[in-house]
Scaffold this motif. Structure first.
Motif, short mmCIF file in Angstrom:
data_model
loop_
_atom_site.label_atom_id
_atom_site.label_comp_id
_atom_site.label_asym_id
_atom_site.label_seq_id
_atom_site.Cartn_x
_atom_site.Cartn_y
_atom_site.Cartn_z
N ASP A 85 -13.26 -61.19 -20.87
CA ASP A 85 -12.35 -61.44 -21.98
C ASP A 85 -12.03 -60.08 -22.60
N THR B 249 -11.86 -58.99 -27.23
CA THR B 249 -12.48 -60.26 -27.60
C THR B 249 -12.42 -60.59 -29.09
N ALA C 205 -14.32 -65.83 -25.19
CA ALA C 205 -15.55 -65.65 -24.41
C ALA C 205 -16.56 -66.75 -24.71
N ILE D 239 -20.15 -64.02 -18.01
CA ILE D 239 -19.08 -63.69 -18.96
C ILE D 239 -19.27 -62.27 -19.50
N ALA E 96 -17.20 -59.36 -22.20
CA ALA E 96 -16.20 -59.29 -23.26
C ALA E 96 -16.08 -57.84 -23.72
N ILE F 113 -23.34 -63.67 -22.49
CA ILE F 113 -22.17 -62.80 -22.61
C ILE F 113 -22.62 -61.35 -22.74
#
Length: 276
Positions: free
Chosen positions: A114, A117, A123, A135, A137, A161
């Protein structure tokens, strides 16, 4: 809606409590808190910056003036990614016993980044919906990343993340991601007078305005995404109707280019696939 948000803020309660107790009277302290919030709102400060919260994809997110306030329109970006994930899984399931198609990771093991972000809205929504995905970001602003990390912690998604302070995709490995997703700045400075005053005055300018034409960030994002994606990977990002045709022309060397409208019929999401 603003008045409702502010009264919930003054009472420190949720909407369910508010509607379940219509007879509830404010204490003097609560009245003072509500009056202060109203006074700030009267100066144009968005209600979300006063309360410090905004809902996105069913998630209660912390917001501050370091980040753009997440909007319902951006949920169309999340929806588009989830639809593409479902499509890729279906394609893979048709080839059971064979190697995954070029351009995507193994089933249920997507790598997504992402870009820009902000609060972490996209995200976090994707991490919530795709529990096996990896994931990442990025954001150029350390203050924005602090907010995004706080939101990840609140929703117990910190381990899901990986955050990077970066200008777009700088520093990320090439050819290793299945999806590049973004809500980039896409408003041109020539359109400034048409933008709501509270947005111009209070939201981070570099998260709203891209430059004179509105395409400046997108024109940098597209080639960087092409380098970062695997062959067959997808680029999905938010746009506005005023730049839709120009965005499409800049994706001319991509496959399966599509522009999707939002519920008001306005062009909102650009989708393109890197050639396999």
């Amino acid at each position: 809606m603003n008045a409702e948000l502010l009264i919930m803020f003054a009472l420190d309660c949720d909407r369910a409590y508010l509607y379940a107790h219509p007879e509830r009277e404010l204490t003097p302290d609560e009245t003072h808190r509500y009056d202060e919030a109203l006074a700030r709102r009267a100066t144009g400060v968005p209600a979300q910056y006063i309360t410090g919260h905004q809902e996105f994809w069913g998630l209660d997110l912390i917001v501050s003036r370091a980040v753009l306030i997440p909007r319902p329109e951006t949920e169309h970006v999340v929806e588009a990614v989830l639809e593409l994930v479902s499509r890729v899984r279906s394609e893979q399931s048709q080839d059971q016993g064979q190697k995954p198609r070029t351009g995507v990771s193994a089933p249920h093991d997507f790598r997504i980044v992402d870009v820009g972000t902000g609060s972490g809205a996209i995200a976090l929504a994707l991490a919530k919906e795709l529990p096996a995905a990896e994931i990442h970001a990025t954001d150029i602003s350390p203050e924005a990343l602090e907010v995004a990390r706080a939101n990840a912690a609140r929703h117990e998604l910190t381990s899901r993340i990986t955050f990077h302070q970066a200008d777009l995709l700088n520093g990320l490995p090439h050819g290793e991601f299945d999806f590049v997703v973004s809500n980039p700045p896409y408003v041109g400075e020539s359109e400034e007078e048409s933008v709501q005053l509270e947005v111009r005055k209070f939201e981070p300018r570099n998260a709203v305005f891209a430059g004179p034409t509105g395409l400046e960030v997108i024109e940098r994002l597209i080639p960087q995404a092409h380098e970062t994606l695997r062959p067959g990977g997808w680029l999905v990002f938010e746009i506005s109707g005023t730049i839709a045709d120009r965005v499409r022309s800049r994706l001319s060397n991509w496959d399966e280019v599509a522009i999707r409208n939002d519920l008001q019929g306005i062009a909102r999401v650009a989708i393109a696939r890197k050639s396999a």
